[in-house]
Design a protein around this motif. Structure first.
Motif, short mmCIF file in Angstrom:
data_model
loop_
_atom_site.label_atom_id
_atom_site.label_comp_id
_atom_site.label_asym_id
_atom_site.label_seq_id
_atom_site.Cartn_x
_atom_site.Cartn_y
_atom_site.Cartn_z
N ASP A 1 -25.61 62.02 17.79
CA ASP A 1 -24.72 63.01 18.40
C ASP A 1 -25.37 64.39 18.54
N PHE A 2 -26.63 64.52 18.07
CA PHE A 2 -27.30 65.81 18.14
C PHE A 2 -28.54 65.77 19.03
N PRO B 1 -17.33 66.04 6.75
CA PRO B 1 -17.54 65.16 7.90
C PRO B 1 -18.78 64.28 7.75
N GLN B 2 -18.69 63.07 8.27
CA GLN B 2 -19.86 62.20 8.34
C GLN B 2 -20.49 62.37 9.71
N LEU B 3 -21.78 62.69 9.72
CA LEU B 3 -22.48 63.02 10.95
C LEU B 3 -23.56 61.99 11.24
N GLU B 4 -23.76 61.70 12.53
CA GLU B 4 -24.82 60.78 12.95
C GLU B 4 -25.78 61.52 13.87
N PHE C 1 -25.60 74.04 9.09
CA PHE C 1 -26.14 72.73 9.45
C PHE C 1 -27.18 72.31 8.42
N PRO D 1 -26.30 57.63 8.63
CA PRO D 1 -25.22 58.63 8.74
C PRO D 1 -25.23 59.56 7.52
N TYR E 1 -18.94 71.63 10.04
CA TYR E 1 -20.20 71.28 9.37
C TYR E 1 -21.18 72.46 9.39
N HIS F 1 -21.78 65.46 5.28
CA HIS F 1 -21.93 66.91 5.10
C HIS F 1 -21.14 67.35 3.87
#
Length: 680
Positions: free
Chosen positions: A428-429, A422-425, A478, A415, A475, A418
């Motif tokens: 999800d993309f 936000p914490q992004l995984e 990117f 993970p 975010y 950003h």
């Protein structure tokens, strides 16, 4: 805003005003070339200060000195060549007079393509005296490259770093190289000697510096990029006047021709596509094809083109993601093109990059160029991972496999936090049929990414990473997460990739033959067009390709020789859109020769062999024996030992922490028998 184009009417007006002046200057330049007069001599060929002469296949360049002498009684022209200030060559060109009282001469020096400066002192000589006419300094031999595109190719021409063996030619025109070219700007300089006028940009200079420092060969880079450009404008070549000063292509071609290097340009580097992505231009694919063909016409010895896949910008349109996917696939269409990804480049603000980011792009591209032009052995992980196929692992359609280039060692990211919070995984993309949310988790296995889905899916298409991110989002811009490889190269984004279903697996069998040969055989797989057979020695090694076999192949004979470690084979069935979800494996234990048993009655057998770590090994003797039985490592280290007292069998409970090749040794009455044991 930076993206706003100059008013088209203003551009046309400026071009028209300049055209007449340029036409006159061009006519003079074509007629006279670099003709220069010193005293009584008009030179037709004479090096300039800082000039780079393209090297030939022998790693050398010829530097001609030729001209006409106005006046009688002169015998010859002499040229003293110095290398790094020390005498290197002495040349004479005899003067041949004609009936009009004018004499002609020519001579030619040879210089190496190396990090050395050559100076030329030219003298006009009679029998007893001579006159120094001109001195030219810091001449080199090397390679030539052109960089072009829009603002991300230029770095706004603000780089001040320079190097003695990185050269450029001509001048950057006004308004970020968008104004027509002044035909009189024909000087050689060090790259970025004056950061704007002689600019090659931060990325361009990093390319030059890396190539020069790691190959030892000087180079010239002409940065022909200009701001607010479209693929259409780069492809615009005036047929009646290819060096038209009003076009970006014409300005580039004029500089290359006047420098005398157009026939020697090795590579063209292109970084462009943002304009079309934010709606200022269209048909990127078609205009790029025109540009490609123009380049092949005017630079006939061009060997490679390098194209950057643009980043995820802010403009809310799918055009950008379509262009990115086409740029990813360019090498499939044009075999002399190599693409490179830009996502994940440091210092990204949603459109441009800071100086560190531009230098990063230059360093990453230079590794590809060092391989292509200088036989660099630094090849592992230098290319951006590129998706080759994607498929469901089974008819249940609850797992996807993404296969990237052969040899890539991929990493699935943790993970990512950003900078905005936000914490992004990464899960999800991924977008199935352009919709997010279907992926539960992911992992990397070699050149594959395995995606576990939350539920069975019927999607037929897959995308990776957002098509755009609007300014002000949580975010934006990117900056992660990304699929990367062992060197940190980010995978290309992709869009609308078809999803297939995996091929069935098979069973791979191995049979030892004579002299260390191995026969490998398997059952054919329905739908397979080829098989990839790989091999590795030992547990920690990486698989290496052994053979690519046609669809009708059902066996292969390998000659690995004697091996002190286990040999593992892997077989994958493949077609154009899918592969075996689970490749077939087989493993051969080491085949060390340990000697001949002289007393058959003292021999023994090991069961099982191979044996799993942490399990029991049984030793069967030909008849009851008394002695010591030991487990040894290959280096002779004693791991276990026990006594045998008139027993027909013995054994060990093997340690859980050992694996690989080991030895079982039996000592009795001064005799020693040793056998190999493979622990898995």
């Amino acid at each position: 805003m930076l993206k706003t184009l100059p008013a088209s009417r203003l551009f046309v007006k400026r071009a028209a005003q300049f055209f007449l002046l340029f036409s006159v200057l061009t006519l003079w330049a074509v007629t006279c070339g670099f003709a220069q007069r010193f005293d009584k001599v008009l030179f037709g060929k004479l090096p300039q200060d800082y000039q780079l002469y393209p090297r030939g296949a022998n790693n050398q360049a010829s530097v001609p000195v030729a001209g006409t002498v106005d006046g009688p009684d002169f015998k010859y022209v002499s040229v003293q060549v110095l290398r790094n200030g020390q005498p290197h060559q002495y040349l004479r060109g005899a003067i041949q007079y004609s009936g009009n009282g004018k004499g002609k001469f020519s001579t030619e020096a040879t210089i190496k393509a190396e990090r050395a400066n050559y100076d030329f002192k030219v003298f006009l000589c009679k029998d007893t005296d001579s006159t120094l006419l001109v001195t030219r300094s810091r001449v080199v031999s090397g390679d030539v490259y052109i960089l072009s595109g829009q603002s991300n190719s230029t770095g706004f021409f603000g780089e001040s770093d320079t190097s003695m063996f990185c050269r450029t030619f001509g001048k950057i025109t006004g308004n970020l190289n968008t104004y027509p070219y002044n035909a009189a700007d024909t000087l050689w300089t060090l790259s970025n000697m004056r950061s704007y006028d002689n600019g090659v940009g931060s990325m361009g200079f990093e390319i030059q510096k890396q190539l020069m420092e790691k190959s030892g060969v000087p180079n010239c880079l002409i940065n022909a990029g200009y701001h607010w450009s479209s693929a259409y404008s780069h492809a615009l070549r005036t047929e009646t006047n290819p060096t038209d000063p009003a076009t970006g292509y014409g300005r580039m071609l004029y500089r290359a021709q006047k420098a005398g290097v157009a026939q020697a340009v090795k590579a063209y580097i292109f970084r462009q596509g943002e304009s079309e992505s934010y709606g200022e231009g269209g048909n990127w694919e078609g205009h790029f094809d025109v540009l490609y063909k123009n380049l092949k016409t005017d630079f006939p010895n061009l060997e490679k083109l390098y194209v950057f896949q643009i980043d995820i910008i802010y403009w809310p349109s799918l055009i950008g993601t379509l262009i990115r996917d086409y740029q990813r696939r360019l090498p499939e269409i044009y075999p002399d093109i190599r693409s490179i990804a830009t996502v994940g480049t440091t210092g990204f603000d949603g459109l441009h990059y800071n100086r560190d980011g531009n230098k990063q792009s230059g360093a990453e591209l230079s590794r590809l160029m060092l391989h292509d032009f200088y036989a660099s052995t630094d090849t592992a992980g230098i290319a951006s991972p590129n998706l080759k196929k994607a498929f469901y692992n089974s008819s249940e359609k609850n797992t996807l496999t993404l296969v990237f280039d052969q040899g890539q060692k991929l990493k699935y990211p943790d993970p990512y936090r950003h900078p905005n919070g936000p914490q992004l995984e990464l899960k999800d993309f991924f977008y199935l049929d352009h919709q997010a949310g279907a992926v539960a988790a992911g992992k990397a296995e070699g050149n594959r990414i395995i995606l576990d889905l939350k539920a069975p899916q019927n999607a037929s298409k897959l995308d990776y990473l957002p098509p755009f991110l609007e300014q002000g989002g949580p975010y934006y811009p990117f900056t992660g997460p990304f699929i990367t490889n062992e060197r940190g190269m980010r995978a290309f984004t992709f869009f609308d990739v078809p999803l297939a279903t995996a091929l069935a697996g098979t069973v791979l069998n191995a049979q030892r033959g004579e002299n260390g040969s191995v026969r490998l055989f398997w059952q054919p797989v329905a739908g397979a067009k080829s098989y990839l057979l790989e091999r590795k020695f030992g547990e920690s090694a990486n698989f290496a390709e052994l053979a690519q076999l046609e669809a009708n192949a059902i066996e292969w004979r390998d000659e690995p020789g004697e091996s002190g470690v286990a040999i593992t084979y892997r077989l994958t069935a493949m077609n154009d859109v899918a592969e075996s979800a689970t490749p077939a494996y087989t493993e051969l234990a080491p085949n060390l020769v340990l000697g001949i048993e002289k007393d058959p009655e003292q021999s023994f057998e090991l069961f099982p062999n191979p044996v799993l770590r942490g399990e029991e090994l049984t030793i069967h003797f030909a008849r009851p024996q008394t002695g010591d039985i030991s487990l040894l490592g290959l280096n002779g280290q004693l791991l276990l030992n026990s006594q045998v007292l008139q027993a027909p069998r013995s054994g060990f409970m093997l340690p859980k922490h050992v694996s690989g090749m080991h030895l079982i040794r039996f000592k009795s009455q001064g005799r020693v028998i040793t056998k190999k044991l493979w622990i898995r």
